[in-house]
Write a protein that holds these residues in place. Sequence first.
Motif, PDB file in Angstrom:
ATOM      1  N   HIS A  81     -20.144  25.266 -20.409  1.00 41.06           N
ATOM      2  CA  HIS A  81     -18.993  24.376 -20.205  1.00 41.06           C
ATOM      3  C   HIS A  81     -18.621  24.211 -18.741  1.00 41.06           C
ATOM      4  N   GLU A  82     -19.131  25.078 -17.864  1.00 38.68           N
ATOM      5  CA  GLU A  82     -18.830  24.912 -16.442  1.00 38.68           C
ATOM      6  C   GLU A  82     -19.486  23.641 -15.876  1.00 38.68           C
ATOM      7  N   LEU A  83     -20.434  23.060 -16.647  1.00 41.66           N
ATOM      8  CA  LEU A  83     -21.089  21.835 -16.196  1.00 41.66           C
ATOM      9  C   LEU A  83     -20.210  20.606 -16.408  1.00 41.66           C
ATOM     10  N   TYR A  84     -19.212  20.709 -17.261  1.00 42.80           N
ATOM     11  CA  TYR A  84     -18.379  19.536 -17.521  1.00 42.80           C
ATOM     12  C   TYR A  84     -16.876  19.850 -17.534  1.00 42.80           C
ATOM     13  N   ARG A  85     -16.504  21.128 -17.318  1.00 41.67           N
ATOM     14  CA  ARG A  85     -15.087  21.483 -17.242  1.00 41.67           C
ATOM     15  C   ARG A  85     -14.826  22.135 -15.882  1.00 41.67           C
ATOM     16  N   SER A  86     -13.769  21.720 -15.245  1.00 47.56           N
ATOM     17  CA  SER A  86     -13.436  22.277 -13.929  1.00 47.56           C
ATOM     18  C   SER A  86     -12.959  23.721 -14.067  1.00 47.56           C
ATOM     19  N   ARG A 122     -10.732  25.527 -17.096  1.00 47.18           N
ATOM     20  CA  ARG A 122     -11.161  26.751 -17.770  1.00 47.18           C
ATOM     21  C   ARG A 122     -10.105  27.853 -17.624  1.00 47.18           C
ATOM     22  N   ASN A 123      -9.491  27.938 -16.469  1.00 46.06           N
ATOM     23  CA  ASN A 123      -8.424  28.920 -16.270  1.00 46.06           C
ATOM     24  C   ASN A 123      -7.201  28.586 -17.113  1.00 46.06           C
ATOM     25  N   TYR A 124      -6.920  27.289 -17.263  1.00 42.91           N
ATOM     26  CA  TYR A 124      -5.788  26.842 -18.074  1.00 42.91           C
ATOM     27  C   TYR A 124      -5.941  27.330 -19.513  1.00 42.91           C
TER      28      TYR A 124
END
Length: 681
Positions: A263-268, A272-274
């Motif tokens: 998911h790091e490829l499409y989520r900032s 992700r921290n949120y």
Amino acid sequence: MSSIYPKVYTIKNVDKEILKGWLTTLVVGRKLDERAPNYLKQAIGWSYHAPYAGHDGIQFAIGQIFDRATDHLFPYYRDMMTCFSAGLTAEEIILNGISKATDVAGGGRHMSNHFAKPEWNIHNVSSCTGNHDLHAVGVARAMKFYNHKGVSITSHGESSTSEGYVYEAINGASREKLPVIFVLQDNGYGISVPKQMQTANRKAANNFSGFKNLRIIHCNGKDIFDSMNAMTEAKKHVLEKGEPVIVQANCVRIESHSNSDRHELYRSENERNYTRVYDPLAKFIRMLIRYGRFSQDEIQAVEEEAKAIVKAAHKQCMKAPDPDPATIYDYVMPEAYEAAKYPAGTHQHDGEPLKLVDAINKTLKEEFRANPDTFIWGQDVANKEKGGAFNVTKGMQQEFGDQRVFSAPIAEDFIVGTANGMSRFNEKIRLVIEGAEFADYFWPAMEQYVDSSHDYWRSNGQFVPNMTIRLASGGYIGGGLYHSQNIEGALATIPGVRIVYPCFADDAAGLLRTAMRSRGMTVFMEPKALYNAPQAASAVPDDFEVPFGKARIRRPGKDLTLITYGNTLIHSLDAAKELENDGIDVEVIDLRSIVPLDKDTILESVMKTSKVLVVHEDKVFAGFGSEVASTIMEEAFEYLDAPVKRIGSPYTPVGFNRILEKAILPNTEKIVAAAKELIEY
């Protein structure tokens, strides 16, 4: 729900012992969720894992309101907490994840993360997301018919509402006023596709806001109490009003979609921290401490208890046996009804000949009288005096009522999928469905067909859909595209389903009766060009039965074996008569049953004649005749005096104009020419 539970759940009014049970369930579940990827890293199993973290509130609530004695639950692949909250043990969760033989869902036959316990009505569903909504609707239809006090619960992500069968399920449930709860767990993504690319509405449930007889409840799926209140209200509404409810639960997906997704490829990083800030479990624990319900030491004690539960479960599961490769043939297809009343070889019947259409209609009515738990539906099957496009079901609704005989929406997967579901309610139920008005229109139902075909195998024999799928098939009617094509060859490639294709009225009656009395799925192909043809008429004895997998020698002969079925049987018999005038003695074998196939009768005939012509209406290329020819080449090659020859349609669609249709479909003339060529080889 027990009387000890409050009507409205808040942090202040839930008994502390109950809260402790909730906390333990939530903590153990999360530890299982976090541990799953480690099994993959150690090559122990769990090769597919969809983390549920962030969905804790709504999944916990689904499991809590589910009553195994009265309800049916259809979880999706992310519903680990749902199933754990519903009562599965940590051992049962792990056994499924590492695909052991003792996995209660299916003995390691199904993908990891597909949790189930069929004996509790927690159903084993497929990987095709959202398709189980139709099964939930089918169960609910049975609940309503049998006045059963319970609810059917189906669960999946919001993006699954993009699937047509989810719409069809909700539409059907609202139209029929069925006791179904549809839970949409909205985490904002369909794998990597954000929900704004799925629907214009911010809340997918609102796509259905115009539906009659349907209530929509929105809740915070991250909050235990809000989720419990929403699910409790949903179940109360369904039971009291007899109407479906959609529960839209706002969630977050803390981790990637699955272990194969990054998911790091499409989520900032901010996003992700949120999601971690809004972790439902962390929020629940903070509330317990803030409101003085639990101390930090008590929370820690639960943590330690949860670790011990998971550790013990892991240790126990590692001792469990792996599936035995020798069992792969178990539960492909259930044993059929034993059609023993008329011994094989008894083919001449006294009495007035019945047309094919009348024999099918008569048999349906007789079986409906014999078994009050038999139902039929499909397009146009019960519209006043009309009984389908060809009047096969004429008069049935008048005799058996509109609860057992009814017309369905123009939605083939709805027709098949709800049959699968209704069959899940009770083993005694038998279903006949007109899968499509013409066999060519069956393709929208293929996902449901494929899913149903491996239900028995996938569940390790715990569930099999008991349905007969009627399909009016073939050409010779000037129907053209979508009205004259053949599909039996394509269907035969999918294991788990019997396929029969009778031609004469007596065989149609006998095979239909056997199909309706058998467990499992049968596709009943009907050569529609012969419905009213005098050539296909025959006398039909009372309670006539025909076994599956037994061919019928329609004409004995010694010079050439002609193997056929369906419409081309008539042409083949005419060709055999014509060839007899030239001194060629043709043995005509009517397969009747494609799956299972009667290899013994075929091979015995080949050993006698040494020359074989396979004839069918479908295309020669990749048609079912290819399988027949291959079987003969592999198992009777030394008896052949010539290559196996095939006659069928060319590799084209069947055209509409009668000139084009005649050029494409097999006929007597083409069969005679091919037979003479083979004899002269």
